[in-house]
Design a protein around this motif. Sequence first.
Motif, PDB file in Angstrom:
ATOM      1  N   ARG A   1       5.368 -10.220  13.099  1.00  0.00           N
ATOM      2  CA  ARG A   1       4.135 -10.478  12.651  1.00  0.00           C
ATOM      3  C   ARG A   1       3.464  -9.348  12.293  1.00  0.00           C
ATOM      4  N   VAL A   2       2.821  -9.103  11.272  1.00  0.00           N
ATOM      5  CA  VAL A   2       1.885  -8.040  10.939  1.00  0.00           C
ATOM      6  C   VAL A   2       0.507  -8.151  10.899  1.00  0.00           C
ATOM      7  N   ARG A   3      -0.547  -7.206  11.185  1.00  0.00           N
ATOM      8  CA  ARG A   3      -1.817  -7.700  10.884  1.00  0.00           C
ATOM      9  C   ARG A   3      -2.509  -6.762   9.956  1.00  0.00           C
ATOM     10  N   VAL A   4      -2.997  -7.619   8.766  1.00  0.00           N
ATOM     11  CA  VAL A   4      -3.562  -6.938   7.747  1.00  0.00           C
ATOM     12  C   VAL A   4      -5.101  -6.650   8.210  1.00  0.00           C
ATOM     13  N   SER A   5      -5.702  -5.378   8.254  1.00  0.00           N
ATOM     14  CA  SER A   5      -7.077  -5.321   8.481  1.00  0.00           C
ATOM     15  C   SER A   5      -8.076  -5.414   7.530  1.00  0.00           C
ATOM     16  N   ASP A   6      -9.381  -5.522   7.758  1.00  0.00           N
ATOM     17  CA  ASP A   6     -10.373  -5.926   7.086  1.00  0.00           C
ATOM     18  C   ASP A   6     -10.465  -4.797   5.879  1.00  0.00           C
ATOM     19  N   ASP A   7     -10.948  -5.336   4.614  1.00  0.00           N
ATOM     20  CA  ASP A   7     -10.823  -4.394   3.598  1.00  0.00           C
ATOM     21  C   ASP A   7      -9.496  -3.557   3.169  1.00  0.00           C
ATOM     22  N   ALA A   8      -8.575  -4.281   3.321  1.00  0.00           N
ATOM     23  CA  ALA A   8      -7.031  -3.659   3.067  1.00  0.00           C
ATOM     24  C   ALA A   8      -7.092  -3.655   1.503  1.00  0.00           C
ATOM     25  N   LYS A   9      -7.309  -2.369   1.098  1.00  0.00           N
ATOM     26  CA  LYS A   9      -6.828  -2.178  -0.387  1.00  0.00           C
ATOM     27  C   LYS A   9      -5.703  -1.328  -0.647  1.00  0.00           C
ATOM     28  N   PRO A  10      -5.216  -1.500  -1.905  1.00  0.00           N
ATOM     29  CA  PRO A  10      -3.968  -1.080  -2.045  1.00  0.00           C
ATOM     30  C   PRO A  10      -3.793   0.655  -1.701  1.00  0.00           C
ATOM     31  N   LEU A  11      -2.717   1.214  -1.260  1.00  0.00           N
ATOM     32  CA  LEU A  11      -2.798   2.520  -0.950  1.00  0.00           C
ATOM     33  C   LEU A  11      -2.169   3.301  -2.420  1.00  0.00           C
ATOM     34  N   GLY A  12      -1.594   2.333  -3.318  1.00  0.00           N
ATOM     35  CA  GLY A  12      -1.178   2.785  -4.615  1.00  0.00           C
ATOM     36  C   GLY A  12      -0.188   1.797  -4.934  1.00  0.00           C
ATOM     37  N   ASP A  13       0.626   1.971  -5.976  1.00  0.00           N
ATOM     38  CA  ASP A  13       1.559   0.797  -6.385  1.00  0.00           C
ATOM     39  C   ASP A  13       2.875   1.644  -6.846  1.00  0.00           C
ATOM     40  N   VAL A  14       4.090   0.805  -6.872  1.00  0.00           N
ATOM     41  CA  VAL A  14       5.273   1.062  -7.095  1.00  0.00           C
ATOM     42  C   VAL A  14       5.932   0.381  -8.200  1.00  0.00           C
ATOM     43  N   LEU A  15       6.250   0.539  -9.392  1.00  0.00           N
ATOM     44  CA  LEU A  15       6.434  -0.224 -10.465  1.00  0.00           C
ATOM     45  C   LEU A  15       5.699  -1.495 -10.519  1.00  0.00           C
ATOM     46  N   GLY A  16       4.401  -1.398 -10.279  1.00  0.00           N
ATOM     47  CA  GLY A  16       3.217  -2.136 -10.691  1.00  0.00           C
ATOM     48  C   GLY A  16       3.051  -3.198  -9.714  1.00  0.00           C
ATOM     49  N   LEU A  17       3.691  -2.947  -8.310  1.00  0.00           N
ATOM     50  CA  LEU A  17       3.329  -3.611  -7.052  1.00  0.00           C
ATOM     51  C   LEU A  17       2.454  -2.939  -6.017  1.00  0.00           C
ATOM     52  N   ASN A  18       1.467  -3.635  -5.776  1.00  0.00           N
ATOM     53  CA  ASN A  18       0.642  -2.846  -4.990  1.00  0.00           C
ATOM     54  C   ASN A  18       1.323  -2.480  -3.624  1.00  0.00           C
ATOM     55  N   ILE A  19       0.997  -1.412  -3.043  1.00  0.00           N
ATOM     56  CA  ILE A  19       1.438  -1.050  -1.600  1.00  0.00           C
ATOM     57  C   ILE A  19       0.272  -1.076  -0.677  1.00  0.00           C
ATOM     58  N   TYR A  20       0.276  -1.823   0.435  1.00  0.00           N
ATOM     59  CA  TYR A  20      -0.842  -2.155   1.433  1.00  0.00           C
ATOM     60  C   TYR A  20      -0.097  -1.483   2.710  1.00  0.00           C
ATOM     61  N   GLU A  21      -1.028  -1.308   3.717  1.00  0.00           N
ATOM     62  CA  GLU A  21      -0.654  -0.860   5.101  1.00  0.00           C
ATOM     63  C   GLU A  21      -1.185  -1.861   6.000  1.00  0.00           C
ATOM     64  N   ALA A  22      -0.014  -2.354   6.949  1.00  0.00           N
ATOM     65  CA  ALA A  22      -0.245  -3.150   7.877  1.00  0.00           C
ATOM     66  C   ALA A  22      -0.045  -2.644   9.153  1.00  0.00           C
ATOM     67  N   THR A  23      -0.203  -3.436  10.425  1.00  0.00           N
ATOM     68  CA  THR A  23       0.212  -2.969  11.790  1.00  0.00           C
ATOM     69  C   THR A  23       1.266  -3.981  12.268  1.00  0.00           C
ATOM     70  N   HIS A  24       2.425  -3.548  12.470  1.00  0.00           N
ATOM     71  CA  HIS A  24       3.343  -4.224  13.279  1.00  0.00           C
ATOM     72  C   HIS A  24       3.001  -4.839  14.555  1.00  0.00           C
ATOM     73  N   LEU A  25       2.613  -5.840  15.079  1.00  0.00           N
ATOM     74  CA  LEU A  25       2.202  -6.410  16.280  1.00  0.00           C
ATOM     75  C   LEU A  25       3.115  -6.039  17.396  1.00  0.00           C
ATOM     76  N   LYS A  26       4.485  -6.146  17.191  1.00  0.00           N
ATOM     77  CA  LYS A  26       5.183  -5.902  18.518  1.00  0.00           C
ATOM     78  C   LYS A  26       5.189  -4.353  18.840  1.00  0.00           C
ATOM     79  N   THR A  27       5.254  -3.525  17.879  1.00  0.00           N
ATOM     80  CA  THR A  27       5.173  -1.934  18.183  1.00  0.00           C
ATOM     81  C   THR A  27       3.737  -1.330  18.090  1.00  0.00           C
ATOM     82  N   ASN A  28       2.782  -1.766  17.193  1.00  0.00           N
ATOM     83  CA  ASN A  28       1.498  -1.447  17.219  1.00  0.00           C
ATOM     84  C   ASN A  28       1.743  -0.048  15.992  1.00  0.00           C
TER      85      ASN A  28
END
Length: 71
Positions: free
Chosen positions: A32-59
């Motif tokens: 499981r990963v948590r996506v925070s409020d207002d998670a906007k793309p950090l950029g894109d690769v080949l047209g796919l938006n890249i987001y940051e999330a937090t891995h819940l087991k390791t934080n």
Amino acid sequence: MEEDVLIPGVYRLKEAKMINDTHEETAVKGDRVRVSDDAKPLGDVLGLNIYEATHLKTNKKVYITIGELLR
């Protein structure tokens, strides 16, 4: 999803991921990963938006695309 903002919440990974700061494959399929409020793309690769999330087991942060997530 409006204007490329990913809906916040907890998602499951469809496949294994590397943790951003350790570069080790410690996030495995089904984790499981948590996506925070207002998670906007950090950029894109080949047209796919890249987001940051937090891995819940390791934080630790992981980079994800919408296609790698299950609700």
